[in-house]
Design a protein around this motif. Sequence first.
Motif, short mmCIF file in Angstrom:
data_model
loop_
_atom_site.label_atom_id
_atom_site.label_comp_id
_atom_site.label_asym_id
_atom_site.label_seq_id
_atom_site.Cartn_x
_atom_site.Cartn_y
_atom_site.Cartn_z
N PHE A 189 19.99 -5.80 -14.13
CA PHE A 189 19.62 -6.58 -12.95
C PHE A 189 18.12 -6.73 -12.72
CE2 PHE A 189 18.51 -6.74 -8.47
CZ PHE A 189 18.99 -8.01 -8.16
N PRO A 190 17.31 -5.66 -12.77
CA PRO A 190 15.89 -5.84 -12.42
C PRO A 190 15.16 -6.84 -13.31
CG PRO A 190 16.45 -3.52 -12.46
CD PRO A 190 17.63 -4.25 -13.01
N PHE A 191 15.41 -6.80 -14.60
CA PHE A 191 14.74 -7.73 -15.51
C PHE A 191 15.17 -9.16 -15.21
CE2 PHE A 191 14.24 -9.31 -20.11
CZ PHE A 191 12.96 -9.79 -19.87
N PHE A 192 16.47 -9.36 -15.00
CA PHE A 192 16.97 -10.70 -14.70
C PHE A 192 16.37 -11.22 -13.39
CE2 PHE A 192 20.27 -13.27 -12.47
CZ PHE A 192 20.13 -14.41 -13.23
N ALA A 193 16.40 -10.41 -12.34
CA ALA A 193 15.87 -10.84 -11.04
C ALA A 193 14.37 -11.14 -11.14
CB ALA A 193 16.14 -9.78 -9.98
N ALA B 87 12.70 -11.99 -13.81
CA ALA B 87 12.51 -13.18 -14.64
C ALA B 87 12.75 -14.45 -13.83
CB ALA B 87 13.44 -13.13 -15.85
N VAL B 88 13.82 -14.48 -13.05
CA VAL B 88 14.11 -15.66 -12.23
C VAL B 88 13.01 -15.88 -11.21
CG1 VAL B 88 15.67 -16.57 -10.45
CG2 VAL B 88 16.62 -15.59 -12.54
N LEU B 89 12.61 -14.84 -10.52
CA LEU B 89 11.57 -15.00 -9.50
C LEU B 89 10.24 -15.41 -10.12
CD1 LEU B 89 12.48 -12.03 -7.16
CD2 LEU B 89 12.99 -14.47 -6.84
N LEU B 90 9.89 -14.85 -11.26
CA LEU B 90 8.67 -15.24 -11.95
C LEU B 90 8.72 -16.71 -12.34
CD1 LEU B 90 5.94 -14.44 -13.30
CD2 LEU B 90 7.28 -14.06 -15.37
N ALA B 91 9.85 -17.12 -12.90
CA ALA B 91 10.00 -18.52 -13.31
C ALA B 91 9.85 -19.45 -12.11
CB ALA B 91 11.35 -18.73 -13.99
N GLU B 92 10.42 -19.06 -10.98
CA GLU B 92 10.32 -19.92 -9.80
C GLU B 92 8.92 -19.87 -9.18
OE1 GLU B 92 13.59 -19.09 -7.16
OE2 GLU B 92 14.89 -20.37 -8.37
N PHE B 93 8.32 -18.71 -9.11
CA PHE B 93 6.98 -18.61 -8.53
C PHE B 93 5.94 -19.32 -9.38
CE2 PHE B 93 8.10 -14.33 -6.36
CZ PHE B 93 8.80 -15.00 -5.38
N GLU C 192 18.64 -18.45 -7.76
CA GLU C 192 18.61 -17.39 -6.75
C GLU C 192 20.02 -16.94 -6.39
OE1 GLU C 192 16.31 -19.41 -3.82
OE2 GLU C 192 14.42 -18.99 -4.84
N LEU C 193 20.95 -17.87 -6.34
CA LEU C 193 22.35 -17.50 -6.10
C LEU C 193 22.90 -16.68 -7.26
CD1 LEU C 193 23.67 -20.80 -4.50
CD2 LEU C 193 23.21 -18.62 -3.36
N CYS C 194 22.40 -16.94 -8.45
CA CYS C 194 22.82 -16.16 -9.62
C CYS C 194 22.31 -14.72 -9.54
CB CYS C 194 22.37 -16.83 -10.91
SG CYS C 194 23.31 -18.31 -11.31
N ILE C 195 21.17 -14.52 -8.91
CA ILE C 195 20.70 -13.15 -8.68
C ILE C 195 21.72 -12.42 -7.81
CG2 ILE C 195 18.94 -11.73 -7.53
CD1 ILE C 195 16.87 -13.86 -8.35
N PHE C 196 22.16 -13.07 -6.75
CA PHE C 196 23.18 -12.48 -5.88
C PHE C 196 24.49 -12.26 -6.65
CE2 PHE C 196 26.67 -12.87 -2.80
CZ PHE C 196 26.37 -11.77 -1.99
N ALA C 197 24.88 -13.23 -7.46
CA ALA C 197 26.11 -13.09 -8.26
C ALA C 197 26.01 -11.91 -9.21
CB ALA C 197 26.38 -14.38 -9.03
N SER C 198 24.84 -11.68 -9.76
CA SER C 198 24.63 -10.56 -10.67
C SER C 198 24.84 -9.22 -9.94
CB SER C 198 23.23 -10.65 -11.27
OG SER C 198 23.00 -9.60 -12.16
N VAL C 199 24.35 -9.12 -8.73
CA VAL C 199 24.57 -7.91 -7.93
C VAL C 199 26.06 -7.74 -7.63
CG1 VAL C 199 24.18 -6.82 -5.68
CG2 VAL C 199 22.28 -7.89 -6.90
N MET C 200 26.69 -8.81 -7.21
CA MET C 200 28.11 -8.73 -6.87
C MET C 200 28.94 -8.34 -8.09
SD MET C 200 28.04 -9.03 -3.73
CE MET C 200 29.79 -8.88 -3.51
#
Length: 135
Positions: free
Chosen positions: A63-67, A69-75, A5-13
Amino acid sequence: MTIAELCIFASVMLYLVTIVPAKWISVDGAGRYDNARPRNPAFYAGGIRERALGAHQNGIEAFPFFAAAVLLAEFRAAPQNLTDELSVLFVIVRVAYVLTYIGDRPSLRSILWAIGFLITTGIFFLPLLRTYLPG
């Protein structure tokens, strides 16, 4: 928060930080950045500004695909350690991608883009593998 989840933020930054220096430098005679006309094509025409804009736009596209993918993997309860590791790897690859884009290395840039896409695809499909992977 998880590392992924922090990597999602890092990707935006990363995609935000990519464009900011291009607005401050004055290298190609296009003049100073005009905040009243932030999308002036002449400002970004040619050179490092054009490449920084391209890297910025690609970051927005990736970004959208990465975010998702991460959220799907976690959910869907994919192995968190693998999700975290792949997410960190994605951010590292994207940093290298930005550097090669700005540094005008198109072949290496394309390879890094493909690696980043494969990493994101791997994260996306991690939930399918959860029954076969330990932990």
